[in-house]
Design a protein around this motif. Sequence first.
Motif, short mmCIF file in Angstrom:
data_model
loop_
_atom_site.label_atom_id
_atom_site.label_comp_id
_atom_site.label_asym_id
_atom_site.label_seq_id
_atom_site.Cartn_x
_atom_site.Cartn_y
_atom_site.Cartn_z
N UNK A 1 -10.54 2.43 -9.51
CA UNK A 1 -10.09 3.65 -8.84
C UNK A 1 -10.57 3.70 -7.39
N UNK A 2 -11.85 3.41 -7.17
CA UNK A 2 -12.39 3.40 -5.81
C UNK A 2 -11.76 2.29 -4.98
N UNK A 3 -11.55 1.14 -5.62
CA UNK A 3 -10.93 0.00 -4.94
C UNK A 3 -9.51 0.34 -4.49
N UNK A 4 -8.74 1.01 -5.35
CA UNK A 4 -7.37 1.36 -5.00
C UNK A 4 -7.34 2.37 -3.86
N UNK A 5 -8.27 3.31 -3.85
CA UNK A 5 -8.34 4.27 -2.74
C UNK A 5 -8.64 3.55 -1.44
N UNK A 6 -9.54 2.56 -1.47
CA UNK A 6 -9.86 1.78 -0.28
C UNK A 6 -8.65 0.95 0.16
N UNK A 7 -7.94 0.37 -0.80
CA UNK A 7 -6.76 -0.43 -0.47
C UNK A 7 -5.71 0.40 0.24
N UNK A 8 -5.51 1.63 -0.21
CA UNK A 8 -4.47 2.49 0.33
C UNK A 8 -4.90 3.21 1.61
N UNK A 9 -6.18 3.21 1.92
CA UNK A 9 -6.66 3.98 3.08
C UNK A 9 -5.96 3.60 4.38
N UNK A 10 -5.76 2.30 4.69
CA UNK A 10 -5.10 1.97 5.96
C UNK A 10 -3.57 2.03 5.93
N UNK A 11 -2.99 2.34 4.78
CA UNK A 11 -1.54 2.37 4.65
C UNK A 11 -0.97 3.58 5.38
N UNK A 12 -0.03 3.35 6.28
CA UNK A 12 0.53 4.42 7.11
C UNK A 12 1.90 4.89 6.63
N UNK A 13 2.47 4.20 5.64
CA UNK A 13 3.75 4.59 5.08
C UNK A 13 3.52 5.33 3.77
N UNK A 14 4.62 5.75 3.13
CA UNK A 14 4.56 6.31 1.78
C UNK A 14 5.29 5.34 0.86
N UNK A 15 4.58 4.33 0.38
CA UNK A 15 5.25 3.28 -0.39
C UNK A 15 5.50 3.69 -1.83
#
Length: 550
Positions: free
Chosen positions: A377-391
Amino acid sequence: MDALVFGATGFIGRHLVAELLSQGQQVAAVVRDDTRTPWPTDTSGLTVIAADIAQPLSGLPAARDVYNAAARYAFGLGVEEARAVNVTGAVNVLEWAATLPALRRLVHISGYRVSAPDGRPDYAALGAYEASKFEGDLAVRRRARELDVPLTIANPSTVIGPGQYIGLAGLVADLWHRRLPALPGGPDTFVPIVTIDYFTRFLAKIPEAPAGEHHWVLDDDTPLLPELVSTLAAHLGVPTPRRAIPVALLRRLPRRLTGADPETLSFLSPDRYPTASARALAEAAGLEMPPAAEALRTWADDLVGARFGTTTPWLEPYGFHDRTWIMGERHRPGHVLLHGAPMNADLWAPLAAHLPGPILAPDLPGLGRSASAHSTDAWLADLMAPVQTRPVLVAHSLACGPVLRYAAAHPERIDGLVLIAPSFLQAASPRFTRSLLAPPLLRRLSPARLAKTLGLPEGAEIKSAAIDLHRPGVAHRTIQALRKDHAEREESRALLARLTVPTHIITGSADPLTAPTIHPVTEIAGAGHYPQLTHPAQIAGLRLVRSRGA
């Protein structure tokens, strides 16, 4: 021709050809087999010629600059086999270049451990490769003086970059596969590097500089071997060996025990090299080496991405970020693809080929090539942190649970969910469960056996998963992830029932859901637990999630 390059299909040669072509030069590439075309660049200025430098040369086009990048680079060679290219071939190139009426420069590529003004190479002590390079270096110098050939010798250290899978790459492979129980050499062992991009740019500048000076081309700031290995280990997420074995002891121990090729041991030395002339040429030409640690980490990404020369990565860019293996677009993906067990991100290659827009595909923490110790869960939040789109998040099997929790916590960050064979809505496969009684059993599965266990054809994705499972620790963490997923089944079902994010579920007819759901379900006829592998075009053709902006 502006330039003629011998050994143009070798590691250095093919990158040099690409560099010269990028500068607009007319280049003749001399190769033993003219059916190969390994230059990933505009080849409009390229002429490919077949010739064997082990024989006297004739009939080649004239050139202003001649580069000899041809060499027999391997350990365990016979003496005559090594000398044919590294000595006889080098002299043949020089004698042919001496006939050119407008030769500006002959650039001979030697090696940082073999170039010396006098002496005799000791084949018994050095081995055929190093001794033949040493002998060739001496012979080229001597013959150039006799024929008055404008010669410059470039003596590179270990050249690293995409496509280099020998030499130091063997140590990186042992480190990655946990086969390096101890460091070779001592605390002052210096194995210098130079990147292929820097070296080929340097080579291209040599003809513009005065002749008669030879250059040792290497990064004086390369970390000493213990620090070099520690840098790589931290980046790859593997332990750093804590013990060291002196070279003198390595020479006495049997090779079957150490795994070290005797011919490589002379490279484990504290020696330093005269780099002043190379640094002066580079400064005058405006060339700057990349930081050594950064170059090593980038090369390690290339090695792991290519499985040390056995495959080609299906998605770029790729590499480790905070010990997580990530492929694709980190900032503006249209789809984020999260694999299940016992696979890795390569699972998505068939489906990704049919999806529009950029893709982000990581290996889950602790699985595949990733070594991250974070909770999923924490890993996924970190992975998505720099994402600027709504994938759209696309998850398979045990990845569906963490994706549900992320979607519930951050519904505004995504456009919807696609859950493929969500494990918490299905019965566990008896055949798969029996095969996962213990991590050692999973670790011993061959690609063929893994494919049979999963009910899939043996393909590149299965081979990739099997390779990762054979690495120490991966099979154990896979079992832990499966058990955790099973323990969270009820929680995931309840969360799915409350979820308001647009969600579409896909399952195979041979792997049906066993629990009800309020969300749309598409069943793929003839598919099992991995429809993205067996029916990728059919899945990509579905209107999976209606965009909120539509």
